[in-house]
Motif scaffolding. Structure first.
Motif, mmCIF file in Angstrom:
data_model
loop_
_atom_site.group_PDB
_atom_site.id
_atom_site.type_symbol
_atom_site.label_atom_id
_atom_site.label_comp_id
_atom_site.label_asym_id
_atom_site.label_seq_id
_atom_site.Cartn_x
_atom_site.Cartn_y
_atom_site.Cartn_z
ATOM 1 N N GLN A 19 0.834 -1.202 0.000
ATOM 2 C CA GLN A 19 0.000 0.000 0.000
ATOM 3 C C GLN A 19 0.870 1.254 0.000
ATOM 4 N N LEU A 20 1.927 1.245 0.800
ATOM 5 C CA LEU A 20 2.845 2.379 0.837
ATOM 6 C C LEU A 20 3.537 2.562 -0.508
ATOM 7 N N LEU A 21 3.980 1.464 -1.104
ATOM 8 C CA LEU A 21 4.629 1.528 -2.413
ATOM 9 C C LEU A 21 3.677 2.079 -3.469
ATOM 10 N N THR A 89 12.832 8.534 -1.558
ATOM 11 C CA THR A 89 11.666 8.307 -0.698
ATOM 12 C C THR A 89 11.420 6.825 -0.506
ATOM 13 N N LEU A 90 11.470 6.074 -1.581
ATOM 14 C CA LEU A 90 11.260 4.625 -1.469
ATOM 15 C C LEU A 90 12.334 3.961 -0.620
ATOM 16 N N VAL A 91 13.573 4.319 -0.859
ATOM 17 C CA VAL A 91 14.675 3.697 -0.115
ATOM 18 C C VAL A 91 14.563 4.005 1.379
ATOM 19 N N VAL A 92 14.372 5.265 1.722
ATOM 20 C CA VAL A 92 14.295 5.644 3.133
ATOM 21 C C VAL A 92 13.107 4.997 3.814
ATOM 22 N N PHE A 93 11.940 5.070 3.188
ATOM 23 C CA PHE A 93 10.753 4.518 3.829
ATOM 24 C C PHE A 93 10.835 3.003 3.984
ATOM 25 N N GLN A 113 -5.405 6.353 7.108
ATOM 26 C CA GLN A 113 -4.614 7.584 7.147
ATOM 27 C C GLN A 113 -3.758 7.713 5.887
ATOM 28 N N LEU A 114 -3.210 6.584 5.412
ATOM 29 C CA LEU A 114 -2.403 6.593 4.195
ATOM 30 C C LEU A 114 -3.248 7.008 2.998
ATOM 31 N N LEU A 179 3.552 11.158 5.558
ATOM 32 C CA LEU A 179 3.807 9.711 5.671
ATOM 33 C C LEU A 179 4.662 9.403 6.891
ATOM 34 N N ARG A 180 5.652 10.231 7.110
ATOM 35 C CA ARG A 180 6.512 10.037 8.277
ATOM 36 C C ARG A 180 5.697 10.131 9.562
#
Length: 194
Positions: A19-21, A89-93, A113-114, A179-180
């Motif tokens: 879902q985040l991706l 963003t993808l790498v950090v998350f 929330q997402l 997101l954070r």
């Protein structure tokens, strides 16, 4: 070679990581498409100015070439920034995502929330793009009505394109911050709770 680092079991089923991706990808794809649209509109605006400047003296034509070069540079920088921002963003998350959460129940409650944060980011990007397209169209209309004032309309086109890139970056930073807050702000509270 049964190394657990290379296995991504959470991505095999439709879970929070997927879902985040999908959310981050959707927002960055819309941002890229909106950036392409506005940069193209600004390029056509500058091309219209260049077309009207064909009968002016060489100094005006040099300004036109310089403006086209700067616009191409703004476009290149914006595309590179979007690409690097997406990958970063993808790498950090995902580095933090896989290191922080162990239970999927914690993450399932954050899906609403997402979705809300993603829809708000999409709305912000679409609204901002529409506003900048309208401003560019108004400049184009003024160019046709008033006649060409070479430095003014060139500066207007370049300022519009560069301001769009900065505001788009702000929208993407605000989305990443949201997101954070969703994933890491509430999890820190849960970890410190007695």
């Amino acid at each position: 070679m049964n190394n657990s680092l290379w296995q991504l079991p959470r991505l095999t089923k439709s879970g929070p990581a997927l879902q985040l991706l999908a959310s981050v990808t959707l927002v960055f794809l819309l941002a890229f498409g909106a950036d392409v649209l506005l940069q193209r509109a600004a390029g056509l605006f500058v091309a219209g100015i260049v077309e009207q400047d064909t009968f002016f003296y060489s100094a005006v034509r040099q300004q036109d070439v310089f403006a086209q070069t700067i616009l191409a540079l703004i476009t290149l920088v914006s595309f590179l920034a979007l690409g690097i921002g997406f990958v970063a963003t993808l790498v950090v998350f995902f580095i933090v995502f896989y290191g922080r959460f162990r239970s999927t129940q914690q993450l399932q409650s954050r899906a609403k929330q997402l979705l809300k944060a993603t829809l708000l980011a999409l709305r912000d990007i679409a609204t901002m793009t529409f506003i900048f397209l309208v401003v560019t169209a108004i400049y184009e209309l003024l160019l046709r009505m008033v006649g060409n004032q070479p430095p003014f309309f060139l500066l207007a086109a370049l300022v519009t394109a560069s301001m769009y890139v900065f505001i788009l970056a702000y929208c993407l930073f605000a989305y990443a911050k949201e997101l954070r807050g969703i994933y890491w702000g509430s999890s820190e509270k849960e970890e410190h709770a007695p």
